[in-house]
Write a protein that holds these residues in place. Structure first.
Motif, short mmCIF file in Angstrom:
data_model
loop_
_atom_site.label_atom_id
_atom_site.label_comp_id
_atom_site.label_asym_id
_atom_site.label_seq_id
_atom_site.Cartn_x
_atom_site.Cartn_y
_atom_site.Cartn_z
N VAL A 174 0.72 -1.74 -0.13
CA VAL A 174 0.30 0.40 0.37
C VAL A 174 0.53 1.23 -0.24
CG1 VAL A 174 -1.73 1.67 1.30
CG2 VAL A 174 -2.02 -1.20 1.24
N ALA A 175 0.35 2.24 -0.82
CA ALA A 175 1.05 3.61 -0.26
C ALA A 175 1.55 4.26 -0.06
CB ALA A 175 1.24 4.78 -2.33
N PRO A 176 2.27 5.34 1.16
CA PRO A 176 2.25 5.56 2.13
C PRO A 176 0.64 5.93 2.31
CG PRO A 176 4.16 5.24 1.32
CD PRO A 176 3.31 5.06 0.35
N THR A 177 0.60 7.08 1.79
CA THR A 177 0.11 8.35 1.22
C THR A 177 -1.27 8.04 0.83
OG1 THR A 177 1.60 9.63 1.02
CG2 THR A 177 -0.73 10.60 0.47
N GLY A 178 -2.17 7.74 1.54
CA GLY A 178 -3.57 7.60 1.81
C GLY A 178 -4.37 8.82 1.38
N VAL A 179 -5.87 8.90 0.66
CA VAL A 179 -5.77 10.27 -0.51
C VAL A 179 -7.24 10.60 0.18
CG1 VAL A 179 -6.92 11.97 -1.94
CG2 VAL A 179 -4.85 10.92 -1.89
N PHE A 180 -7.75 11.03 1.18
CA PHE A 180 -8.93 11.31 1.50
C PHE A 180 -9.62 13.15 1.32
CE2 PHE A 180 -12.19 13.24 4.98
CZ PHE A 180 -13.20 12.06 4.73
N ALA A 181 -11.32 12.60 0.81
CA ALA A 181 -11.71 13.96 0.23
C ALA A 181 -12.85 14.05 0.41
CB ALA A 181 -11.26 13.91 -1.13
N ALA A 182 -12.93 15.62 1.62
CA ALA A 182 -14.84 15.60 2.77
C ALA A 182 -15.70 16.44 1.10
CB ALA A 182 -14.14 15.92 3.63
N ARG B 66 -1.65 16.10 -2.80
CA ARG B 66 -2.17 14.36 -1.89
C ARG B 66 -2.53 14.17 -2.82
NH1 ARG B 66 -6.05 17.07 1.51
NH2 ARG B 66 -7.31 16.15 1.05
N ILE B 67 -3.22 14.19 -4.23
CA ILE B 67 -3.20 13.27 -5.23
C ILE B 67 -1.82 13.60 -5.99
CG2 ILE B 67 -4.25 13.80 -7.85
CD1 ILE B 67 -7.10 14.42 -6.29
N GLU B 68 -0.84 14.66 -5.90
CA GLU B 68 0.02 14.52 -6.75
C GLU B 68 1.51 13.92 -5.44
OE1 GLU B 68 0.82 14.85 -9.81
OE2 GLU B 68 -1.32 15.54 -10.03
N ARG B 69 0.55 13.51 -4.54
CA ARG B 69 2.08 13.28 -3.28
C ARG B 69 1.51 11.65 -3.44
NH1 ARG B 69 1.51 15.27 0.90
NH2 ARG B 69 0.21 14.00 1.86
N ALA B 70 0.38 10.76 -3.34
CA ALA B 70 0.03 9.86 -3.30
C ALA B 70 0.01 9.13 -4.85
CB ALA B 70 -1.52 9.21 -3.12
N ALA B 71 0.48 9.82 -5.96
CA ALA B 71 0.30 9.20 -8.18
C ALA B 71 1.99 9.02 -7.80
CB ALA B 71 0.06 10.05 -8.77
N GLU B 72 3.04 10.13 -7.21
CA GLU B 72 3.92 9.64 -7.25
C GLU B 72 4.62 8.60 -6.82
OE1 GLU B 72 6.35 11.13 -8.99
OE2 GLU B 72 4.95 12.71 -9.85
N GLU B 73 4.19 7.80 -5.68
CA GLU B 73 4.60 7.31 -4.63
C GLU B 73 4.31 5.96 -5.17
OE1 GLU B 73 4.14 9.10 -0.47
OE2 GLU B 73 2.40 7.98 -1.35
#
Length: 205
Positions: free
Chosen positions: A143-151, A168-175
């Motif tokens: 699992v990528a370290p960054t999960g992305v939550f959107a409220a 957050r989207i960019e960081r998670a996508a890079e991971e």
């Protein structure tokens, strides 16, 4: 250019869906991040709402019907997975859990996964860590370290900028891209690989 396959699992129930919107944003960012690494990505989206009855059939029969099989094969044969669910009662949706219940328990071993979730309030943000991450850990995915939550307040204009959703989207996508690019390309499993040949059958082996 190398090729990889990304499966996007969206468990949104409405049309249009913020869950699907987040899934699409994550997929686009991942494709761009892979391209920067010299990897071309094919993306296949699995909309779980279209398979609700198929999933119920699988649960009671133990077999995936013709409608569900392509969705399962897209996920199990992918080089990376983006999995996004709405949060209900502080956890993933029943539809999301049912899908991963019918996926073969060994099919995601070592497979990179990016988690995403949506909800009406930021109070549900920890569901990524206490619900989704243990689920994929049980399935032995990476699992990528960054999960992305959107409220709700994360979407659009000043809200998106102030809450950092785009970052957050960019960081998670890079991971996820790094995990996918450094892993050998997945090969589709042959369901008949262990079947005996006709010669063996005729020979009584």
């Amino acid at each position: 250019m190398e090729k990889r396959r990304i499966a996007v699992v969206s468990a949104g129930l409405s049309v249009p869906s913020s869950t699907r919107l987040l899934a699409d944003r994550l997929a686009a960012a991942t494709v761009a991040a892979l391209r920067r690494r010299g990897v071309e990505a094919d993306v296949e989206v699995v909309e779980l709402r279209e398979h609700a009855r198929d999933l119920a059939d699988d649960l009671v029969t133990g077999f995936a019907n013709a409608g569900l099989r392509p969705a399962l094969e897209a996920v199990t044969g992918a080089d990376g997975i983006i999995a996004v669910t709405p949060i209900f009662s502080a956890s993933y949706s029943g539809l999301f859990k049912t899908f991963f219940d019918v996926v073969d328990k060994d099919a995601l071993t070592g497979k990179p996964v990016l988690m995403g979730a949506t909800a009406g309030t930021a109070r549900h943000s920890l569901a990524l860590e206490h619900a989704l991450r243990p689920l994929f850990a049980y399935l032995r995915a990476v699992v990528a370290p960054t999960g992305v939550f959107a409220a709700s307040e994360d979407w659009g204009g000043a809200g998106e900028a102030s809450h950092g959703l785009a970052a957050r989207i960019e960081r998670a996508a890079e991971e996820l891209a790094e995990l996918v690019a450094t892993r050998p390309a997945a090969r589709a499993a042959d369901p008949f690989a262990d079947a005996p040949s006709f010669e063996a059958l005729l020979g009584g082996v």
